[in-house]
Design a protein around this motif. Sequence first.
Motif, PDB file in Angstrom:
ATOM      1  N   ASP A 158      34.781   5.879   1.344  1.00  0.00           N
ATOM      2  CA  ASP A 158      33.630   6.177   2.406  1.00  0.00           C
ATOM      3  C   ASP A 158      33.523   4.647   2.914  1.00  0.00           C
ATOM      4  OD1 ASP A 158      31.955   4.830   0.516  1.00  0.00           O
ATOM      5  OD2 ASP A 158      30.912   6.464  -0.030  1.00  0.00           O
ATOM      6  N   ARG A 159      32.408   4.975   3.910  1.00  0.00           N
ATOM      7  CA  ARG A 159      31.989   3.659   4.793  1.00  0.00           C
ATOM      8  C   ARG A 159      31.525   2.676   4.015  1.00  0.00           C
ATOM      9  NH1 ARG A 159      30.747   2.758   9.959  1.00  0.00           N
ATOM     10  NH2 ARG A 159      28.868   1.478  10.118  1.00  0.00           N
ATOM     11  N   GLU A 160      30.857   2.918   3.164  1.00  0.00           N
ATOM     12  CA  GLU A 160      30.384   1.870   2.088  1.00  0.00           C
ATOM     13  C   GLU A 160      31.695   0.963   1.127  1.00  0.00           C
ATOM     14  OE1 GLU A 160      27.833  -1.103   0.819  1.00  0.00           O
ATOM     15  OE2 GLU A 160      27.692   0.144   2.479  1.00  0.00           O
ATOM     16  N   ALA A 161      32.325   2.055   0.597  1.00  0.00           N
ATOM     17  CA  ALA A 161      33.403   1.157  -0.240  1.00  0.00           C
ATOM     18  C   ALA A 161      34.340   0.451   0.687  1.00  0.00           C
ATOM     19  CB  ALA A 161      34.204   2.473  -0.895  1.00  0.00           C
ATOM     20  N   ILE A 162      34.440   0.871   1.824  1.00  0.00           N
ATOM     21  CA  ILE A 162      35.463   0.188   2.685  1.00  0.00           C
ATOM     22  C   ILE A 162      34.737  -1.309   2.961  1.00  0.00           C
ATOM     23  CG2 ILE A 162      36.612   0.169   5.141  1.00  0.00           C
ATOM     24  CD1 ILE A 162      36.835   3.171   4.632  1.00  0.00           C
ATOM     25  N   ARG A 163      33.603  -1.438   3.321  1.00  0.00           N
ATOM     26  CA  ARG A 163      32.727  -2.449   3.624  1.00  0.00           C
ATOM     27  C   ARG A 163      32.669  -3.413   2.512  1.00  0.00           C
ATOM     28  NH1 ARG A 163      28.118  -1.515   7.781  1.00  0.00           N
ATOM     29  NH2 ARG A 163      26.969  -2.561   6.341  1.00  0.00           N
ATOM     30  N   GLN A 164      32.464  -2.835   1.146  1.00  0.00           N
ATOM     31  CA  GLN A 164      32.255  -3.717   0.211  1.00  0.00           C
ATOM     32  C   GLN A 164      33.787  -4.155  -0.197  1.00  0.00           C
ATOM     33  OE1 GLN A 164      29.743  -4.664  -1.977  1.00  0.00           O
ATOM     34  NE2 GLN A 164      28.524  -3.984   0.155  1.00  0.00           N
ATOM     35  N   ALA A 165      34.551  -3.455  -0.033  1.00  0.00           N
ATOM     36  CA  ALA A 165      36.023  -3.747  -0.497  1.00  0.00           C
ATOM     37  C   ALA A 165      36.405  -5.189   0.535  1.00  0.00           C
ATOM     38  CB  ALA A 165      37.201  -2.858  -0.293  1.00  0.00           C
ATOM     39  N   THR A 166      35.921  -4.889   1.945  1.00  0.00           N
ATOM     40  CA  THR A 166      36.202  -5.994   2.867  1.00  0.00           C
ATOM     41  C   THR A 166      35.557  -7.178   2.516  1.00  0.00           C
ATOM     42  OG1 THR A 166      36.576  -4.245   4.464  1.00  0.00           O
ATOM     43  CG2 THR A 166      36.212  -6.488   5.204  1.00  0.00           C
ATOM     44  N   VAL A 167      34.280  -7.236   2.059  1.00  0.00           N
ATOM     45  CA  VAL A 167      33.352  -8.385   1.582  1.00  0.00           C
ATOM     46  C   VAL A 167      34.117  -9.049   0.590  1.00  0.00           C
ATOM     47  CG1 VAL A 167      31.531  -9.044   0.807  1.00  0.00           C
ATOM     48  CG2 VAL A 167      31.449  -7.343   2.771  1.00  0.00           C
ATOM     49  N   LYS A 168      34.593  -8.308  -0.336  1.00  0.00           N
ATOM     50  CA  LYS A 168      35.122  -8.925  -1.614  1.00  0.00           C
ATOM     51  C   LYS A 168      36.326  -9.723  -1.346  1.00  0.00           C
ATOM     52  CE  LYS A 168      35.461  -8.134  -6.662  1.00  0.00           C
ATOM     53  NZ  LYS A 168      35.651  -7.047  -7.409  1.00  0.00           N
ATOM     54  N   THR A 169      37.139  -8.995  -0.576  1.00  0.00           N
ATOM     55  CA  THR A 169      38.470  -9.626  -0.136  1.00  0.00           C
ATOM     56  C   THR A 169      38.181 -10.585   0.730  1.00  0.00           C
ATOM     57  OG1 THR A 169      39.538  -7.220  -0.467  1.00  0.00           O
ATOM     58  CG2 THR A 169      40.775  -9.053   0.649  1.00  0.00           C
ATOM     59  N   ALA A 170      37.336 -10.610   1.612  1.00  0.00           N
ATOM     60  CA  ALA A 170      37.098 -11.843   2.478  1.00  0.00           C
ATOM     61  C   ALA A 170      36.939 -13.030   1.600  1.00  0.00           C
ATOM     62  CB  ALA A 170      36.255 -11.662   3.521  1.00  0.00           C
ATOM     63  N   LEU A 171      36.132 -12.813   0.754  1.00  0.00           N
ATOM     64  CA  LEU A 171      35.600 -13.993  -0.066  1.00  0.00           C
ATOM     65  C   LEU A 171      36.710 -14.431  -1.079  1.00  0.00           C
ATOM     66  CD1 LEU A 171      31.769 -13.261  -0.757  1.00  0.00           C
ATOM     67  CD2 LEU A 171      32.759 -14.832   0.868  1.00  0.00           C
ATOM     68  N   GLY A 172      37.442 -13.458  -1.432  1.00  0.00           N
ATOM     69  CA  GLY A 172      38.455 -13.682  -2.485  1.00  0.00           C
ATOM     70  C   GLY A 172      39.656 -14.647  -1.663  1.00  0.00           C
ATOM     71  N   LEU A 173      39.856 -14.120  -0.316  1.00  0.00           N
ATOM     72  CA  LEU A 173      40.762 -15.040   0.415  1.00  0.00           C
ATOM     73  C   LEU A 173      40.239 -16.442   0.687  1.00  0.00           C
ATOM     74  CD1 LEU A 173      41.730 -12.159   2.896  1.00  0.00           C
ATOM     75  CD2 LEU A 173      43.361 -13.431   1.236  1.00  0.00           C
ATOM     76  N   LEU A 174      38.768 -16.397   0.912  1.00  0.00           N
ATOM     77  CA  LEU A 174      38.418 -17.792   1.176  1.00  0.00           C
ATOM     78  C   LEU A 174      38.630 -18.888  -0.050  1.00  0.00           C
ATOM     79  CD1 LEU A 174      36.788 -20.124   2.589  1.00  0.00           C
ATOM     80  CD2 LEU A 174      34.751 -18.720   1.937  1.00  0.00           C
ATOM     81  N   ARG A 175      38.327 -18.207  -1.141  1.00  0.00           N
ATOM     82  CA  ARG A 175      38.322 -18.707  -2.668  1.00  0.00           C
ATOM     83  C   ARG A 175      39.793 -19.005  -2.688  1.00  0.00           C
ATOM     84  NH1 ARG A 175      37.880 -14.786  -7.504  1.00  0.00           N
ATOM     85  NH2 ARG A 175      39.555 -14.186  -6.339  1.00  0.00           N
ATOM     86  N   ASP A 176      40.784 -18.475  -2.344  1.00  0.00           N
ATOM     87  CA  ASP A 176      42.191 -18.745  -2.671  1.00  0.00           C
ATOM     88  C   ASP A 176      42.515 -19.811  -1.826  1.00  0.00           C
ATOM     89  OD1 ASP A 176      42.034 -16.519  -4.507  1.00  0.00           O
ATOM     90  OD2 ASP A 176      43.439 -15.307  -3.293  1.00  0.00           O
ATOM     91  N   GLN A 177      42.410 -19.898  -0.622  1.00  0.00           N
ATOM     92  CA  GLN A 177      42.592 -20.955   0.304  1.00  0.00           C
ATOM     93  C   GLN A 177      41.893 -22.117  -0.142  1.00  0.00           C
ATOM     94  OE1 GLN A 177      44.641 -20.738   3.137  1.00  0.00           O
ATOM     95  NE2 GLN A 177      45.099 -18.740   1.752  1.00  0.00           N
ATOM     96  N   LEU A 178      40.800 -22.172  -0.378  1.00  0.00           N
ATOM     97  CA  LEU A 178      40.009 -23.534  -1.086  1.00  0.00           C
ATOM     98  C   LEU A 178      40.842 -23.927  -2.347  1.00  0.00           C
ATOM     99  CD1 LEU A 178      36.435 -22.164  -0.681  1.00  0.00           C
ATOM    100  CD2 LEU A 178      37.318 -24.519   0.118  1.00  0.00           C
ATOM    101  N   LYS A 179      41.208 -22.836  -3.125  1.00  0.00           N
ATOM    102  CA  LYS A 179      41.797 -23.676  -4.596  1.00  0.00           C
ATOM    103  C   LYS A 179      43.172 -24.148  -3.906  1.00  0.00           C
ATOM    104  CE  LYS A 179      40.255 -20.261  -7.844  1.00  0.00           C
ATOM    105  NZ  LYS A 179      40.935 -18.969  -8.614  1.00  0.00           N
ATOM    106  N   VAL A 180      44.022 -23.649  -3.171  1.00  0.00           N
ATOM    107  CA  VAL A 180      45.236 -24.320  -2.521  1.00  0.00           C
ATOM    108  C   VAL A 180      44.924 -25.700  -1.940  1.00  0.00           C
ATOM    109  CG1 VAL A 180      46.983 -24.130  -0.723  1.00  0.00           C
ATOM    110  CG2 VAL A 180      46.231 -21.930  -2.276  1.00  0.00           C
ATOM    111  N   ARG A 181      43.850 -25.912  -1.231  1.00  0.00           N
ATOM    112  CA  ARG A 181      43.671 -26.990  -0.472  1.00  0.00           C
ATOM    113  C   ARG A 181      43.175 -28.074  -1.582  1.00  0.00           C
ATOM    114  NH1 ARG A 181      39.571 -27.504   4.590  1.00  0.00           N
ATOM    115  NH2 ARG A 181      41.501 -27.054   5.567  1.00  0.00           N
TER     116      ARG A 181
END
Length: 191
Positions: A158-181
């Motif tokens: 539902d709407r909330e699940a999609i939004r929560q998955a987006t938030v978690k994935t966005a921060l996960g992608l930031l974290r992964d990019q920071l680790k690479v750097r």
Amino acid sequence: MIAPDTDTSAATTTETLLDVATEAITLLRLADETVGVAESLTAGGVMAAITNVPGASSAFRGGVVSYATELKQSLLNVDPALIQREGVIHGDVAAQMAEGARTVTSFPDSKPTTWGIGTTGVAGPAMQDGKPVGMVFIGIASVGQETCAWGPFMFPGDREAIRQATVKTALGLLRDQLKVRLEDGERKNVN
């Protein structure tokens, strides 16, 4: 540029949103870097997750919730021709939002914001711009590297699940990019 990898592991693992956000803030602080955010479908969820981390103020600059297309264009400098051609649910829009987040959270007489996150997608309940519910793009911009977008993700629920998955994935992608750097920096220091 759309990144070819659309792994949603950050959204589907057992680690909590607070775990992901805490690690991202820890890495930002370690690198003495900062982040700004531009959100559409997540409506401040990324910013809320970041600021739930104690000490986040040392790395988080702020952000914009840009639901309105006009705000994406006027404040975040998203190309109106791109929006006319593709709609707002598009990888290049997410990338431009991420770059806009860096710009609007940088200020005179201070080091520019290092990282930007942009989120755009369809949380529902109905399709938007001909794009299905659950389709999401996430942009990450940073000083010294090409701005990228990941997606399309197709988050279920539902709407909330999609939004929560987006938030978690966005921060996960930031974290992964920071680790690479940070890893690249350590390799350069060893050589």
